[in-house]
Motif scaffolding. Structure first.
Motif, PDB file in Angstrom:
ATOM      1  N   ARG A  57       0.818  -1.216   0.000  1.00 37.37           N
ATOM      2  CA  ARG A  57       0.000   0.000   0.000  1.00 37.37           C
ATOM      3  C   ARG A  57       0.854   1.269   0.000  1.00 37.37           C
ATOM      4  O   ARG A  57       0.440   2.285  -0.539  1.00 37.37           O
ATOM      5  CB  ARG A  57      -0.925   0.017   1.222  1.00 37.37           C
ATOM      6  CG  ARG A  57      -1.756  -1.256   1.366  1.00 37.37           C
ATOM      7  CD  ARG A  57      -2.843  -1.081   2.390  1.00 37.37           C
ATOM      8  NE  ARG A  57      -3.371  -2.347   2.835  1.00 37.37           N
ATOM      9  CZ  ARG A  57      -4.497  -2.499   3.520  1.00 37.37           C
ATOM     10  NH1 ARG A  57      -5.217  -1.432   3.821  1.00 37.37           N
ATOM     11  NH2 ARG A  57      -4.921  -3.684   3.905  1.00 37.37           N
ATOM     12  N   LEU A  58       2.000   1.210   0.647  1.00 38.65           N
ATOM     13  CA  LEU A  58       2.898   2.361   0.692  1.00 38.65           C
ATOM     14  C   LEU A  58       4.179   2.003  -0.061  1.00 38.65           C
ATOM     15  O   LEU A  58       5.266   1.963   0.494  1.00 38.65           O
ATOM     16  CB  LEU A  58       3.223   2.732   2.135  1.00 38.65           C
ATOM     17  CG  LEU A  58       2.061   3.318   2.944  1.00 38.65           C
ATOM     18  CD1 LEU A  58       2.430   3.396   4.418  1.00 38.65           C
ATOM     19  CD2 LEU A  58       1.688   4.702   2.443  1.00 38.65           C
ATOM     20  N   ILE A  59       4.016   1.749  -1.327  1.00 37.40           N
ATOM     21  CA  ILE A  59       5.153   1.308  -2.136  1.00 37.40           C
ATOM     22  C   ILE A  59       6.151   2.459  -2.246  1.00 37.40           C
ATOM     23  O   ILE A  59       5.796   3.575  -2.608  1.00 37.40           O
ATOM     24  CB  ILE A  59       4.685   0.888  -3.537  1.00 37.40           C
ATOM     25  CG1 ILE A  59       3.670  -0.261  -3.408  1.00 37.40           C
ATOM     26  CG2 ILE A  59       5.863   0.476  -4.400  1.00 37.40           C
ATOM     27  CD1 ILE A  59       3.005  -0.630  -4.710  1.00 37.40           C
ATOM     28  N   PRO A  60       7.423   2.226  -1.903  1.00 40.02           N
ATOM     29  CA  PRO A  60       8.425   3.294  -2.003  1.00 40.02           C
ATOM     30  C   PRO A  60       8.494   3.879  -3.402  1.00 40.02           C
ATOM     31  O   PRO A  60       8.306   3.187  -4.398  1.00 40.02           O
ATOM     32  CB  PRO A  60       9.735   2.569  -1.644  1.00 40.02           C
ATOM     33  CG  PRO A  60       9.310   1.395  -0.832  1.00 40.02           C
ATOM     34  CD  PRO A  60       7.986   0.968  -1.399  1.00 40.02           C
ATOM     35  N   LYS A  61       8.770   5.187  -3.462  1.00 42.40           N
ATOM     36  CA  LYS A  61       8.818   5.872  -4.752  1.00 42.40           C
ATOM     37  C   LYS A  61      10.043   5.435  -5.560  1.00 42.40           C
ATOM     38  O   LYS A  61      10.007   5.417  -6.780  1.00 42.40           O
ATOM     39  CB  LYS A  61       8.844   7.385  -4.527  1.00 42.40           C
ATOM     40  CG  LYS A  61       7.595   7.921  -3.853  1.00 42.40           C
ATOM     41  CD  LYS A  61       7.742   9.404  -3.563  1.00 42.40           C
ATOM     42  CE  LYS A  61       6.513   9.928  -2.820  1.00 42.40           C
ATOM     43  NZ  LYS A  61       6.663  11.360  -2.473  1.00 42.40           N
ATOM     44  N   GLU A  62      11.135   5.113  -4.875  1.00 43.58           N
ATOM     45  CA  GLU A  62      12.370   4.798  -5.571  1.00 43.58           C
ATOM     46  C   GLU A  62      13.074   3.620  -4.900  1.00 43.58           C
ATOM     47  O   GLU A  62      12.917   3.392  -3.707  1.00 43.58           O
ATOM     48  CB  GLU A  62      13.305   6.011  -5.586  1.00 43.58           C
ATOM     49  CG  GLU A  62      12.752   7.204  -6.342  1.00 43.58           C
ATOM     50  CD  GLU A  62      13.708   8.390  -6.317  1.00 43.58           C
ATOM     51  OE1 GLU A  62      14.870   8.198  -5.898  1.00 43.58           O
ATOM     52  OE2 GLU A  62      13.293   9.481  -6.699  1.00 43.58           O
ATOM     53  N   TYR A  63      13.865   2.927  -5.710  1.00 39.85           N
ATOM     54  CA  TYR A  63      14.693   1.829  -5.214  1.00 39.85           C
ATOM     55  C   TYR A  63      16.133   2.044  -5.664  1.00 39.85           C
ATOM     56  O   TYR A  63      16.403   2.730  -6.653  1.00 39.85           O
ATOM     57  CB  TYR A  63      14.232   0.484  -5.785  1.00 39.85           C
ATOM     58  CG  TYR A  63      12.894  -0.005  -5.301  1.00 39.85           C
ATOM     59  CD1 TYR A  63      12.794  -0.789  -4.153  1.00 39.85           C
ATOM     60  CD2 TYR A  63      11.721   0.284  -6.005  1.00 39.85           C
ATOM     61  CE1 TYR A  63      11.566  -1.260  -3.722  1.00 39.85           C
ATOM     62  CE2 TYR A  63      10.491  -0.176  -5.574  1.00 39.85           C
ATOM     63  CZ  TYR A  63      10.427  -0.949  -4.434  1.00 39.85           C
ATOM     64  OH  TYR A  63       9.211  -1.412  -4.006  1.00 39.85           O
ATOM     65  N   ILE A  64      17.026   1.408  -4.931  1.00 42.21           N
ATOM     66  CA  ILE A  64      18.406   1.269  -5.393  1.00 42.21           C
ATOM     67  C   ILE A  64      18.572  -0.187  -5.829  1.00 42.21           C
ATOM     68  O   ILE A  64      18.135  -1.100  -5.127  1.00 42.21           O
ATOM     69  CB  ILE A  64      19.412   1.582  -4.259  1.00 42.21           C
ATOM     70  CG1 ILE A  64      19.343   3.065  -3.894  1.00 42.21           C
ATOM     71  CG2 ILE A  64      20.833   1.212  -4.671  1.00 42.21           C
ATOM     72  CD1 ILE A  64      20.201   3.426  -2.700  1.00 42.21           C
ATOM     73  N   PHE A  65      19.158  -0.409  -6.982  1.00 44.43           N
ATOM     74  CA  PHE A  65      19.452  -1.771  -7.425  1.00 44.43           C
ATOM     75  C   PHE A  65      20.864  -2.105  -6.972  1.00 44.43           C
ATOM     76  O   PHE A  65      21.824  -1.389  -7.280  1.00 44.43           O
ATOM     77  CB  PHE A  65      19.342  -1.879  -8.950  1.00 44.43           C
ATOM     78  CG  PHE A  65      17.934  -1.752  -9.449  1.00 44.43           C
ATOM     79  CD1 PHE A  65      17.108  -2.854  -9.540  1.00 44.43           C
ATOM     80  CD2 PHE A  65      17.419  -0.504  -9.809  1.00 44.43           C
ATOM     81  CE1 PHE A  65      15.808  -2.742  -9.992  1.00 44.43           C
ATOM     82  CE2 PHE A  65      16.126  -0.379 -10.263  1.00 44.43           C
ATOM     83  CZ  PHE A  65      15.310  -1.497 -10.363  1.00 44.43           C
TER      84      PHE A  65
END
Length: 223
Positions: A57-65
């Motif tokens: 529901r609160l999916i992070p806006k950004e990720y680090i690969f």
């Protein structure tokens, strides 16, 4: 017996943060909700409802690969990117891994970018409480409030910090009454949480004095 009591305390705190997170979520205050869910998971990494809110529901806006190395563990990766090895459960959950598992070399992981408030600089809460207690004895009330606020940013349910802050505010208010600073005393007593011993009587006293002072100034036309 002590272990059972500790487990109950952990469960109570975790659920309290989760409940607060749900309230924020219902108010569309998503960053605050995220922080509460993450704090709940600090107490109980297996709190499935909090994990569900974070992942679905609160999916992070950004990720680090991140591509893992030969000797990488989830705790080491968490320490490197979040400055906190105990956030390894987040990496595990977002990558469908078991907490404590070794991801193996060459695996690409998604590391959710977290808001800065989630992972504040760690403090030694026990030592800070000792310092605040000594400062309270030395009548350094402003310093006590500052330390208590720092503790409460890291652990909002810390009752000792709340009591220290209430006590400092109470003593500040009584000193203001003695110095005839009645308006300042009223505002200070208002910051104390309801239920603190003797505060109602002191508040009423300062309020009455403030009203008397206001009437006196009015008669003197000192508007």
């Amino acid at each position: 017996m002590e272990i059972s009591r500790l487990k109950i305390t952990i469960a109570v705190k975790s659920n309290a943060y989760f409940k607060k997170g749900k309230e924020f979520y219902g108010q569309n205050r998503f960053e605050e909700a995220r922080n509460q869910f993450l704090t709940a998971l600090r107490y109980n990494p297996d709190h499935k409802p909090a994990l569900d809110y974070l992942k679905n529901r609160l999916i992070p806006k950004e990720y680090i690969f991140y591509t893992t190395g030969k000797s990488d563990s989830l705790k080491e990766i968490s320490k490197r990117f979040y400055k906190d090895p105990d956030l390894d459960f987040l990496i595990a959950y977002f990558n469908n891994l078991e907490t404590g598992s070794a991801p193996g070399s060459g695996m690409t992981l998604l590391l959710p970018i977290l808001p800065a408030e989630v992972n504040p600089a760690s403090i030694d809460i026990r030592q800070e409480i000792i310092s605040a207690t000594r400062l309270l004895e030395g009548k350094q009330y402003r310093a006590v409030i500052d330390i208590s606020d720092t503790i409460l940013k890291n652990d909002p349910l810390n009752k000792t910090a709340v009591d220290l802050k209430n006590s400092a505010l109470y003593h500040m208010g009584t000193e203001m009454i003695q110095n005839e600073k009645y308006f300042e005393a009223v505002n200070t007593f208002r910051k104390i949480q309801p239920g603190y011993e003797c505060v109602n009587e002191a508040f009423q006293q300062s309020l009455q004095k403030a009203l008397q002072r206001s009437e006196s100034l009015l008669k003197e036309k000192k508007y």
